[in-house]
Motif scaffolding. Structure first.
Motif: not given
Length: 431
Positions: A38, A40, A79, A81, A83, A103, A106-107, A140
């Protein structure tokens, strides 16, 4: 009948072991099915990103191109995301502008076309609330069993503190959020570099200065790939104490803690006869400290006797200090052959483990104005394995046998030396 008696003996032994050995040690989280990585990306879209000083192009256009290249190369399981900060507010009210972070993706599983479109429409606009964006990005990504990563791309320092971005990074690390922040700087500014280094260092991340589109693209790809390779379970958060008696009991695993300047923190590990304790500790310098410092890891008995120690020291050039140690519990040598013969029909003997106290100490001293809280990040690795005995030497026997062996060896040595001497003298005379 014999099998029944043996089963009963084993059962009684297990019950006795549970009763006598005390509480079960706190274990590091057991392995589970790994979650997908995950990540971002936090992109600075403040007004300074309009500067055209990277290969003759604006900083924002270089960042957008790099992002598109990275999205095309993302593994399917990632995954992602996105921002942004400073992307929407065009006014002069700093109070409003310093809340400007959103954001935009989204993640979740990567939708390449949506992600590219969202980034392509960005235009440099406002302020630079880096601290607020980091705090929001951590929310997030959420929580879970694996490490999350934030990749921060910015060309300037935070213009909205508080919250100070470096302090935010320390707070996130202290909360055990399993969060790593990697920072990428697009401007060769020393003040920005120090701030980004601080953010990365507080969370175990990295800092890179990108001075071209290729450098930026390559570095982001590398960080994303690293996230896919290293999204293993994060260390278990544990709290050491100021005394052995009240210290947490730990099983083999990797643990994270925080230690104040010049503090001693205690942990306990049970070690049985025939086992070897292997432990290491690493402390990161996530803030300015005085030169000449060290980290000490000691293993002590419950009564305070020191068993073994390991240490590391620095003089201002190291970012991490690490120390390790090994210690073996000695087996009980009083068992007799008669005990071994009757072991089959008697309950399994209960051998209580030795409780070893691990003490982590440091000699860090904060510079004037440096925050003392939260404490410095500590990672403690513990393993207990079968003891590796020293290799046996050749058995030459004892008493008269050894004397006879040495006598024969001496005679043979003298005979060979005499023959070689006669041959050399004869050869010398002929020549």
């Amino acid at each position: 009948m014999i099998n029944f008696r043996r089963s009963a003996a084993v059962l009684l032994g297990l019950l006795a072991t549970t009763a006598l050995t005390g509480p079960v040690p706190a274990a590091a989280d057991e392995e589970q099915v790994a979650e997908p990585p995950r990540i971002e990306l936090v992109l600075d879209v403040s007004g300074s990103m309009r500067a055209a000083d990277i290969d003759g192009r604006t900083r924002i256009s270089v960042a957008q191109q790099a992002f598109n290249d990275v999205v095309d190369a993302l593994p399917e399981e990632t995954q992602l995301g996105i921002r942004v900060l400073g992307a929407t507010y065009k006014g002069k009210d700093k109070k409003v502008g310093c809340q400007d972070t959103q954001q935009i993706v989204p993640v979740g599983p990567v939708d390449r076309s949506t992600a590219k479109a969202a980034v392509a429409g960005l235009r440099p606009t406002g302020f630079t609330p880096v601290g607020l964006a980091l705090r929001s990005a951590a929310q997030d990504l959420g929580t879970g069993t694996t490490t999350r990563r934030i990749v921060l791309i910015t060309d300037g320092e935070d213009t909205c503190a508080p919250p100070d971005p470096c302090q935010v990074a320390r707070e996130l690390a202290a909360q055990g959020t399993s969060l790593v922040v990697d920072t990428l700087g697009l401007a060769p500014d020393e003040k920005v570099r120090r701030q980004l280094l601080c953010i990365a260092g507080a969370t175990g991340g990295t800092y890179t200065a990108a001075q071209s589109a290729d450098e930026l693209t390559g570095r982001i790809k590398q960080l994303v790939e690293r996230a896919g390779d290293t999204h293993t379970r994060a260390p278990t958060v544990v709290g050491g104490t100021d005394a052995c008696a009240s210290a947490p009991l730990l099983a083999p695993g990797v643990y994270a803690d925080r230690e104040s300047f010049s503090e001693h923190r205690y942990y306990r590990v049970p070690v049985r006869p025939g086992q070897e304790l292997r432990a290491s500790v690493s402390m990161a310098l996530d803030r300015p400290v005085n030169r000449d410092y060290g980290v000490l890891l000691r293993a002590t008995a419950a009564d305070g006797r020191e068993l073994v120690r390991g240490a590391d020291a620095g003089s201002g050039r190291a970012d991490v200090l690490s120390a390790g140690l090994r210690w073996s519990a000695t087996a009980d040598d009083e068992a007799t052959a008669e005990d071994e013969e009757t072991a089959e029909e008697s309950p399994t003997p209960v051998v209580e483990p030795t409780t070893v106290c691990l003490v982590v100490s440091n000699s860090f001293a904060a510079r004037p104005g440096t925050a003392a809280t939260p404490g410095m990040p500590v990672e403690l690795t513990i393993d207990v394995v079968a003891a590796a005995g020293a290799p046996d030497g050749p058995d030459l026997g004892r008493g008269w046998v050894l004397l006879a062996l040495l006598t024969v060896a001496g005679l043979l040595t003298g005979l060979i030396a005499g023959l070689l001497t006669r041959w050399w003298v004869a050869t010398w005379r002929e020549n």
